[in-house]
Design an enzyme around this catalytic site. Structure first.
Site, PDB file in Angstrom:
ATOM      1  CB  CYS A   1       3.854  -2.125   0.794  1.00 21.72           C
ATOM      2  SG  CYS A   1       2.955  -3.627   0.544  1.00 21.72           S
TER       3      CYS A   1
ATOM      4  CD  GLU B   1       1.285   2.462   0.731  1.00 18.15           C
ATOM      5  OE1 GLU B   1       0.362   1.967   0.069  1.00 18.15           O
ATOM      6  OE2 GLU B   1       1.526   2.161   1.894  1.00 18.15           O
TER       7      GLU B   1
END
Ligand code: PCD
Length: 772
Positions: free
Chosen positions: A357, A726
């Site tokens: 993230c 991600e």
């Protein structure tokens, strides 16, 4: 470039010949074990080391008091808002907190002795919920000057304008959405080996995603001059953000090696990894969206309470305490928006870390993608049509979002249409209607997310004050092979392959003969490391530009060889040729040899370049994900029947690696959506300290992933590439949850917090049926 070249690193991994920290064995090496607190909140009345020191093979036991004497009791966290106790001094603040370290000749002796360290605790009432913590009835961190549990407030956007727009909106939906505390649990846990050599120089092998930052941090904390420190990240078995922070065990191992004058190894156990390392998420987000009756969105407001545990382990850039949460407006044209966040301490393990993230993008994407579906449900509008109505259009890029980002490029509608066609959306909706008529619960969930990766431009991004540029160094040998070094560090992503591909493309050389080396601070140029999908946007750009520097130098040598002026030499089809005379050409391999044997008068011999790249902007990858689920109303079991991910990460370097990245990230997103959480009970006990409770999906549980791509290059990246690592974890949780909520919509269920375990889904169905 653009080819699915097999990964150069894999022969080593597939034959069991990787070189991990735990493979390090040095003469005289001691093993360290850590003593952990059973209590989440307690005063320490005393520590008796005697029984532990009596265990055969034990060399030393150190406690927080010993570290105070050496001024090493605290270590800074990476965004500079907080610091963390290395070993507890005076009191413990979370269950499993580090209290003492034991050094012994064997791992077993160290662990046995750790159990015999006798700590006299006086338990205190724990504060587990941030909603209790914010009342400041008990102040957890008495080391801090501001006597409050409140860590920071952050906001962005137009508070009054947003409220006014919401007040005027024809439709307003609001929901509290919780992104649970979760953890990547990489295959290899964290660990290190510390050794001081005969010259007093520290050699530190460690599972670090950011070795250079570690070197600087270790120097700042210990006072050891930076040139006397060498940090080496060897092969790493997965990082996922877990290996960004500096952990107490590292400081203890260095202290042990210093005082005992012999190398020390510390490898954490699985339970230590699941109870003490920095955790992700734990965001309570109140999401409010205003819209017109036709679905046009008018305003977005998000108010978040973040639980950062006992120490704020976040590694966010100092200007962005809540990370990139401002991307919460997602792929949509919100005329006005306001986001605010307050972070609090609780008696939980340190939090605030990013798990796959880019600094809180996952939370933000989840909030907006869930929010859009809640709005669609309220308007009884098709969620794809609601999105289409509000997308930032292809011709609006560069697009300035209401919360201050400039999105570089994208084609949201095109990507969604590709996904809808590929999965057969219309047909699935027909099937769903038939099933609904029969009382069956089938759901289709869409997530059309936008990410922000590639931290970052130095005017905004730093870690501990160090700007988040990255670097590349290329040396071409006389025979046309070479070595490539960057400031990043692969943990499984495949940099040894993709970095070689970038340079090979720029220089017309064979990627098989371009060796990539990362992770040794003695040899690699200074860089900020690998996380936040920043390696391709930042180091990848540095590589392309460094290769172009090499090419400029080579051009002069080529001119000499071709007996022409350098201005008359052009680079065509991966070779140098004389303008207008294509038959007169030389390859880079020939030029490389000449650079060392016959560079030509006035030309500097050798062929190498290094470059530091400060990106002008972030890159904004996007994707359209669709999940199809069947929910068994009797048992609450969710079966993910299909999952399609269309990703757009701009120019693709290696499509096979990108597909692998997407598979891995989707599997993690699936786990987060359905099975994983680090929960705490009311007494502050970590309820998932091992793999019996913290579930890891295998290929048996994971759905079959369908993937695809669109390509919208980044206009500011030298090869147009954006990050991708991600994206699947950022985009997929909302698709899964949206699908389950879509299945349960006939029951009037609007939201269930992750993980969507059978029990939670079953209870929601039962409650909805009872209410009907
Ligand atoms: N690529 C290509 N193309 C493009 C992009 C990309 O090819 N366009 C590729 C590259 O090169 C690499 C990969 O792919 O190889 C990735 O990339 P990126 O996106 O850039 O990223 P990076 O930086 O490299 O990495 C990082 C990420 C992250 S962030 C995470 S979490 C995860 C991912 O990555 N991790 C991991 N993935 C992975 N994989 C593996 N195997 N392992 C791991 O650990 Mo964080 O912040 O840390 O939370």
């Amino acid at each position: 470039m653009g080819k699915g070249m097999k990964r150069k690193e894999d022969p080593r991994f597939l034959t069991g010949n990787g070189n991990y920290v735990d493979d390090m064995r040095l003469p005289g090496m001691l093993y360290m074990a850590i003593v952990h607190s059973p209590y989440p909140h307690a005063n320490i009345k005393g520590i008796d080391k005697a029984a532990a020191l009596a265990v055969p093979g034990v060399k030393a036991v150190i406690t927080g008091e010993d570290l105070v004497a050496a001024s090493l009791a605290w270590l800074p966290t990476f965004h500079g808002f907080d610091k963390q106790m290395v070993l507890a001094v005076g009191k413990v603040l979370f269950q499993h907190q580090e209290v003492a370290a034991v050094f012994a000749e064997t791992r077993e002796a160290a662990r046995d002795a750790a159990e015999l360290v006798d700590v006299d605790y006086e338990p205190l009432d724990p504060v587990i919920s941030p909603f209790d913590s914010m009342k400041d009835e008990v102040i957890l961190r008495d080391d801090r000057e501001d006597k409050t549990n409140h860590i920071y407030h952050w906001d962005s956007g137009d508070r009054d304008g947003t409220q006014a727009a919401l007040d005027d909106s024809e439709v307003v939906v609001t929901e509290r959405i919780y992104a649970p505390r979760c953890h990547p649990a990489p295959l290899e846990p964290c660990g290190c080996v510390a050794q001081f050599d005969a010259m007093g120089r520290l050699h530190f092998w460690v599972t670090s995603q950011a070795p250079h930052v570690y070197r600087t941090a270790i120097s700042l904390v210990t006072g050891i001059p930076e040139d006397k420190i060498r940090v080496i990240s060897p092969d790493i078995g997965g990082g996922f953000g877990n290996k960004v922070p500096v952990y107490p065990g590292y400081v203890c191992a260095i202290v042990g090696a210093l005082i005992l004058k012999t190398p020390v190894k510390w490898i954490e156990t699985r339970t230590e990894n699941l109870t003490t390392t920095g955790f992700a998420r734990d965001y309570h987000m109140d999401v409010t969206i205003g819209a017109k009756k036709d679905g046009t969105v008018t305003a977005l407001k998000v108010k978040t309470v973040a639980d950062h545990g006992a120490f704020d382990a976040a590694a966010d850039p100092s200007k962005y305490p809540a990370g990139m949460f401002g991307v919460v407006t997602g792929s949509y044209q919100f005329p006005v928006a306001f986001a605010e966040l307050d972070a609090y301490f609780t008696n939980k393990a340190p939090g605030g870390v990013a798990y796959r993230c880019s600094f809180r993008v996952t939370e933000a994407s989840y909030a907006i993608e869930r929010g859009m579906d809640i709005l669609a449900q309220k308007l009884t509008m098709d969620p794809a049509e609601l999105r289409r109505k509000n997308f930032v259009r292809k011709d609006q890029f560069p697009y300035d979002s209401a919360l201050g980002f400039t999105y570089d490029s994208g084609d949201y509608e095109g990507t969604m249409d590709k996904a809808l066609n590929q999965i057969g959306y219309a047909e699935l909706r027909r099937e769903q209607a038939e099933k609904r008529a029969r009382g069956e619960y089938m759901g289709i969930g869409i997530s059309t997310f936008t990410e922000v990766v590639g931290a970052g431009p130095s005017k905004h991004f730093d870690i501990l004050g160090i700007k988040m540029f990255d670097s590349a160094e290329i040396r071409i040998h006389p025979t046309g092979t070479g070595i490539i070094r960057t400031g990043t560090k692969s943990q499984g992503q495949g940099h040894e392959t993709t970095w070689a591909q970038i340079v090979a493309e720029e220089l017309g050389l064979d990627p098989q003969n371009l060796l990539v080396e990362e992770g040794d601070t003695d040899t690699a140029p200074y860089g900020l490391g690998t996380y936040a999908s920043r390696s391709t946007p930042v180091a990848g750009a540095a590589l392309a530009l460094a290769a172009r520097r090499v090419r400029e130098k080579a051009r002069k040598v080529a001119a000499h060889l071709l007996e022409a002026a350098a201005e008359d030499i052009e680079w065509v089809d991966h070779k140098f040729q004389v303008m207008g005379a294509p038959s007169r050409s030389v390859t880079m391999k020939e030029v490389a040899f000449a650079a060392y044997t016959n560079p030509g008068e006035g030309n500097e011999p050798g062929l190498e370049a290094s470059l530091y790249y400060d990106p002008p902007n972030m890159t904004f990858p996007h994707g359209a994900y669709i999940a199809v689920v069947d929910v068994d109303a009797e048992t609450g079991e969710v079966k993910v029947r299909r999952f399609l991910a269309i990703d757009d990460c701009g120019t693709v370097i290696n499509p096979m690696i990108v597909e692998g990245q997407v598979h891995g990230g989707l599997t993690e997103g699936f786990a987060i959506a359905f099975m994983q959480e680090i929960p705490y009970d009311e007494q502050g006990n970590n309820m998932a300290p091992n793999f019996m409770e913290y579930l890891i999906p295998t290929s048996v549980e994971a759905p079959v992933w369908e993937t695809g791509s669109t390509v919208t290059p980044s206009p500011h990246h030298p090869i147009g590439a954006k990050g991708v690592g991600e994206s699947p974890n950022v985009g997929s949780p909302a698709a899964f949850v949206n699908a389950v909520m879509d299945a349960l919509a006939p029951l009037g269920v609007t939201h269930i917090d992750m993980p969507l375990t059978r029990e939670k889904v079953w209870r929601a169905i039962r409650d909805a049926q009872a209410a009907a």
